[in-house]
Motif scaffolding. Structure first.
Motif, mmCIF file in Angstrom:
data_model
loop_
_atom_site.group_PDB
_atom_site.id
_atom_site.type_symbol
_atom_site.label_atom_id
_atom_site.label_comp_id
_atom_site.label_asym_id
_atom_site.label_seq_id
_atom_site.Cartn_x
_atom_site.Cartn_y
_atom_site.Cartn_z
ATOM 1 N N ALA A 282 3.248 -0.185 -8.684
ATOM 2 C CA ALA A 282 2.090 -0.669 -9.437
ATOM 3 C C ALA A 282 2.360 -0.440 -10.908
ATOM 4 O O ALA A 282 3.338 0.208 -11.296
ATOM 5 C CB ALA A 282 0.826 0.080 -9.005
ATOM 6 N N GLU A 283 1.500 -0.986 -11.742
ATOM 7 C CA GLU A 283 1.534 -0.693 -13.164
ATOM 8 C C GLU A 283 0.591 0.465 -13.470
ATOM 9 O O GLU A 283 -0.405 0.657 -12.762
ATOM 10 C CB GLU A 283 1.124 -1.926 -13.972
ATOM 11 N N VAL A 315 -0.075 -0.544 -1.934
ATOM 12 C CA VAL A 315 -0.316 0.517 -2.917
ATOM 13 C C VAL A 315 -0.928 -0.084 -4.174
ATOM 14 O O VAL A 315 -1.956 0.395 -4.682
ATOM 15 C CB VAL A 315 0.980 1.273 -3.253
ATOM 16 N N ARG A 316 -0.315 -1.137 -4.671
ATOM 17 C CA ARG A 316 -0.836 -1.806 -5.878
ATOM 18 C C ARG A 316 -2.259 -2.323 -5.655
ATOM 19 O O ARG A 316 -3.156 -2.081 -6.459
ATOM 20 C CB ARG A 316 0.080 -2.973 -6.241
ATOM 21 N N ASP A 317 -2.471 -3.032 -4.554
ATOM 22 C CA ASP A 317 -3.788 -3.626 -4.301
ATOM 23 C C ASP A 317 -4.854 -2.548 -4.108
ATOM 24 O O ASP A 317 -5.993 -2.698 -4.552
ATOM 25 C CB ASP A 317 -3.717 -4.533 -3.073
ATOM 26 N N GLY A 318 -4.477 -1.467 -3.437
ATOM 27 C CA GLY A 318 -5.434 -0.385 -3.212
ATOM 28 C C GLY A 318 -5.818 0.314 -4.487
ATOM 29 O O GLY A 318 -6.996 0.661 -4.693
ATOM 30 N N LEU A 319 -4.861 0.541 -5.381
ATOM 31 C CA LEU A 319 -5.168 1.176 -6.660
ATOM 32 C C LEU A 319 -6.033 0.269 -7.526
ATOM 33 O O LEU A 319 -6.955 0.725 -8.201
ATOM 34 C CB LEU A 319 -3.884 1.557 -7.386
ATOM 35 N N ARG A 320 -5.751 -1.016 -7.500
ATOM 36 C CA ARG A 320 -6.570 -1.948 -8.282
ATOM 37 C C ARG A 320 -8.007 -1.994 -7.772
ATOM 38 O O ARG A 320 -8.945 -2.156 -8.552
ATOM 39 C CB ARG A 320 -5.961 -3.349 -8.221
ATOM 40 N N ALA A 321 -8.186 -1.834 -6.473
ATOM 41 C CA ALA A 321 -9.519 -1.933 -5.878
ATOM 42 C C ALA A 321 -10.325 -0.644 -6.023
ATOM 43 O O ALA A 321 -11.543 -0.650 -5.829
ATOM 44 C CB ALA A 321 -9.401 -2.292 -4.397
ATOM 45 N N PHE A 322 -9.658 0.443 -6.369
ATOM 46 C CA PHE A 322 -10.320 1.746 -6.393
ATOM 47 C C PHE A 322 -11.245 1.887 -7.594
ATOM 48 O O PHE A 322 -10.873 1.581 -8.728
ATOM 49 C CB PHE A 322 -9.272 2.861 -6.429
#
Length: 471
Positions: A282-283, A315-322
């Motif tokens: 992720a970024e 991982v990326r999508d989950g962090l963005r959604a958090f």
């Protein structure tokens, strides 16, 4: 359902969030349940009235006497090991479990819900990391929930009708103390700093209880590269053959680590040829908020998710959604070019140190109940970032004295009041000290109960005061 508890005399120590579900579950499994509780207030009486019609015996106002015939105690996590009840249990050879231990032993009892646990502990950051982890697991399409010390009963998760593929479990040092047989799929200790020493008796005992989370891990023990004590706990743990030590770092990761490279969260642990390769996860900007300690939380969550086989995209999508909970380094508003940030959850010096490190120029609102803490190290580390400080609460003098010793050039406003209206005055004083580009940061480094019901009410008071500035 016949079980090992059928006909067994079990004492549940403590009502409340864990005690009532434990009593109900044990009664449903056929145990003879007696609940003992120190208090006899209105809430306790209401909970007793809920349990007694089921056939559960409730004794209010006496949490120290071991009921006759007790074969097992299931305790609320906060009850100290030194209580006379537990001394009597030890003398009688009666085992003591916490509700986490009970939940662990009940996994799969009905042929379902034997979901593996990904477990998280640490002095600070547990709840955020577990919520991030659950968001990542959901993004991977897995049935999951964030449970445990986060406020959601593990007993409900393992005995309820809903089935899970995996559970994201927050565990406190209290809960780990009373969970001797817990064996997680993978686990993380985020950090270690002195806390709850009155309960554990020493820093060594506190660390040892935190370290229990690694015992018997099957796949990964995730530790903080910047906090050697967490790696020491991994080295001391008795894990299953093949379980790996996985580090997370805010720097460039080495093999078997996750870290940060040029604004990217990267994995050099769960990739082929980790000596040469890394996987972008992720970024940094995908982490909300992208403060250093929160990036560390995200890396720990990612490490546990990757240990469970989750893809980089999830991982990326989950962090963005958090979305973080309220009062955790939450941006409230910008007023006249000054940012106002609510980190009321920073109730100890370790959490506040991380919060202060996230901003370059700060007017710091701090104070409350110190709980035996000292502030010299905290102030020394933050001195260059402080534009000013506004102090509130019962133990504000301890912070004022540390500022005088280690940051004498920092202007300090000492508000000699502990009523709830002090927060409005504190915010007004902070506004006077701040310059455009600064951050007014509520990071009290203290508990809130001298002035407020809890840290939530304190943070709400701060946010309301900020809104009045901008009105």
């Amino acid at each position: 359902m016949p079980s090992e508890f059928t006909g067994k005399h079990v004492t549940v120590a403590g009502l409340g969030v864990s005690g009532v579900p434990a009593a109900k579950v044990l009664h449903g499994l056929g145990a003879h349940v007696t609940v003992v509780n120190d208090g006899a207030d209105e809430r306790a009486r209401a909970q007793a009235a809920e349990l007694e019609p089921l056939g559960v015996t409730v004794r209010l106002g006496d949490g120290d006497t071991l009921p006759e015939g007790t074969e097992l105690i299931v305790t609320a996590p906060g009850w100290k090991p030194t209580k006379p009840l537990f001394t009597a249990a030890g003398q009688a050879g009666v085992p003591v479990w916490g509700d986490v231990e009970l939940a662990w032993r009940l996994r799969g009892l009905d042929g379902r819900n034997a979901a593996p646990w990904l477990a998280v502990t640490g002095t600070n950051g547990k709840t955020t990391t577990v919520q991030m982890l659950a968001s990542i697991l959901k993004a991977a399409g897995l049935r999951t929930a964030a449970v445990g010390n986060i406020g959601v009963s593990l007993l409900d998760a393992v005995t309820g009708e809903e089935e899970y593929d995996v559970l994201a479990v927050e565990l406190s040092s209290y809960q780990l103390h009373w969970a001797p047989s817990l064996r997680a799929h993978s686990a993380a200790v985020l950090n270690l700093a002195p806390d709850h020493l009155d309960w554990h008796g020493s820093m060594e005992a506190y660390a040892a209880d935190k370290g229990r989370i690694y015992e018997g891990n099957r796949v990964a023990c995730v530790y903080n590269v910047a906090d050697k004590a967490t790696e020491d706990l991994v080295r001391a743990a008795d894990v299953e053959e093949g379980c790996r030590a996985i580090g997370f770092t805010l720097g460039t990761p080495g093999p078997s680590q996750l870290g940060v490279v040029e604004g990217l969260l990267v994995d050099r642990a769960f990739v082929e040829d980790r000596q040469k390769n890394a996987q972008e996860l992720a970024e940094v900007s995908d982490v909300n908020p992208p403060a250093p300690h929160n990036i560390a939380n995200a890396l720990a969550a990612a490490g546990l998710a990757r240990a469970f086989g989750v893809s980089a995209a999830a991982v990326r999508d989950g962090l963005r959604a958090f979305t973080p909970d309220a009062h955790r380094i939450a941006h409230v508003a910008d007023v006249d070019g000054v940012a106002y940030v609510d980190d009321s959850k920073a109730t100890n010096t370790h959490a506040t140190e991380a919060s202060l490190a996230a901003y370059e120029s700060i007017v710091w609102i701090a104070g409350g109940l110190a709980k035996g803490a000292t502030f010299d190290e905290l102030v020394t580390g933050a001195a260059k970032r402080l534009r000013g400080a506004v102090l509130i609460g019962a133990d504000r003098a301890l912070i004022r004295e540390a500022l005088a010793r280690h940051a004498p050039e920092v202007p300090v406003v000492d508000l000699d009041r502990t009523d709830t209206g002090a927060m409005l005055q504190a915010v007004q004083e902070a506004r006077r000290l701040a310059r455009p580009g600064d951050t007014v940061l509520l990071a009290p480094a203290c508990a809130s109960m001298d002035m407020f019901t809890n840290y939530n009410q304190r943070g709400d008071a701060f946010a309301q005061a900020v809104r009045e500035l901008g009105a």
